[in-house]
Design an enzyme around this catalytic site. Structure first.
Site, PDB file in Angstrom:
ATOM      1  CB  THR A 121      -0.889   0.011   1.271  1.00 14.60           C
ATOM      2  OG1 THR A 121      -1.405   1.323   1.476  1.00 14.60           O
ATOM      3  CG2 THR A 121      -0.100  -0.353   2.520  1.00 14.60           C
ATOM      4  CE1 TYR A 126      -3.456  -2.037   5.540  1.00 12.53           C
ATOM      5  CE2 TYR A 126      -3.162   0.243   4.832  1.00 12.53           C
ATOM      6  CZ  TYR A 126      -3.376  -1.095   4.525  1.00 12.53           C
ATOM      7  OH  TYR A 126      -3.496  -1.489   3.215  1.00 12.53           O
TER       8      TYR A 126
END
Ligand code: UDP
Length: 344
Positions: free
Chosen positions: A118, A142
């Site tokens: 990501t 995250y």
């Protein structure tokens, strides 16, 4: 003999689009998914095994039963505020489970992996476009849990015959133009999903988080990528590894940015529905502008996106959301595109 691919998280939003494309390209596919956020209905090809990556016994059994040539690893938790509240769960589900998967790959001789990473690994990049050599400084659990997966994969590859393609996704949106696949998540928080819900009157309107960014219209700019093009990037990465090529980390986006106001405007135009827009403060940690450089992925994989059009991203999202409610999306006009994508 057909090549057999393991897809973890293949019942989820991005994984299900990739599984469909793998099927169309003639691959045998086994999907391993705990269906916590994904759905069996989203699996249009291959065999679905409902299982968790934390369950090593089941995972080993799957590896014993099939001879995989490659693994595509999507299964992960990906909600930023949730990761701040529950970091241990994020490191367990993302990092430890990637370690489990690598152990199976190691023991069973599978030496090709494509990993879903990501843009969150870059944190708040200060310069644009973001390239693969922009420093990785994630600002939440995250992003850090995903970056630690990247480190695991890279370190293990250095010590073994594993080759990998790590794809760092920018802002993914859109849905399969055939109408069968899209984002199932009930609590949509990303901009295009929220704006479409506002247009479809599922919520009273939309808030703009920050209008004082140093951008032309004061709102934040992001690089929105159609999920079908992201899926194609995975198939390109798979073919690349099958040719015996060396490992890569690649950013995945179009290299083109749109502001929050521009996105909301397109949703209003394409849906033909006006809705209230409330300007509020910035969300903590939101960078002003995040645009990738799309050069490397195009060069290395020969990736040729077909859906690089904000209107098409919005249209397919709206059409998907309407179908979810049993409505036929004939009240919205399909945008005219410069390049018409092939609908499978
Ligand atoms: N955003 C917004 N209103 C919303 C959802 C998002 O103004 O209801 C903004 C958000 O602050 C960010 C951009 O839209 O600047 C993209 O947000 P999203 O959550 O889609 O993706 P992110 O880039 O934060 O991962």
């Amino acid at each position: 003999m057909k090549k057999k691919i393991l897809v973890t998280g293949g019942a989820g939003y991005i994984g299900s689009h990739v599984v469909r494309q793998l099927g169309a390209a003639g691959y045998d596919v086994v999907i391993y998914d705990n269906c916590s956020t994904g759905s069996a209905q989203a699996v249009l090809h291959g065999d679905l095994i409902i299982g968790d990556l934390a369950d090593l016994d089941t995972l080993y059994r799957v590896f014993f039963q099939h001879q995989f040539t490659a693994v595509l690893h999507f299964a992960a938790s990906l909600n930023v505020p949730e990761s701040v509240a529950h970091p241990l769960e994020y490191y367990a589900n993302n990092t430890r489970n990637t370690l489990n998967l690598l152990r199976c790959c190691s023991d069973m001789g599978v030496n090709q992996i494509i990993f879903s990473s990501t843009a969150a690994v870059y944190g708040q990049p200060v310069t644009n476009p973001v390239t693969e050599s922009t420093p990785t400084e994630p600002i939440n659990p995250y992003g850090r849990s995903k970056l630690s997966c990247e480190w695991l994969i890279r370190d293990y590859a250095t010590a073994s015959s594993l080759r990998y393609v790590i794809l760092r996704y920018f802002n993914i949106a859109g849905a399969e133009p055939g109408g069968r696949l899209g984002q199932m998540s009930k609590n949509v928080s990303h901009l295009i999903g929220v704006a479409c819900n506002a247009a479809l009157k599922r919520q009273p309107g939309i808030r703009i988080f920050g209008t004082d960014f140093p951008t032309p219209d004061g709102t934040a700019i992001r690089d929105y990528l159609h999920v079908e093009d992201l899926a194609t990037a995975h198939l390109d990465a798979l073919r690349y590894l099958e040719q015996g090529q060396e490992s890569q980390i690649l950013n995945c986006g179009y290299g083109q940015g749109y502001s929050v106001r521009q996105v909301i405007e397109r949703v209003k135009v394409i849906s033909g529905i006006d809705f209230p827009v409330i300007e509020t403060d910035r969300r903590p940690g939101d960078p002003a502008c995040v645009i990738t450089s799309a050069d490397r992925i195009r060069q290395v994989l020969g990736w040729k996106p077909k859906y690089n059009d904000l209107d098409l991203i919005v249209y397919t999202t709206l059409a998907w959301e309407m179908r979810q409610k049993g409505a036929i999306p004939n009240s919205i006009a399909q945008p005219k595109l410069t390049t018409q994508p092939k609908v499978a």
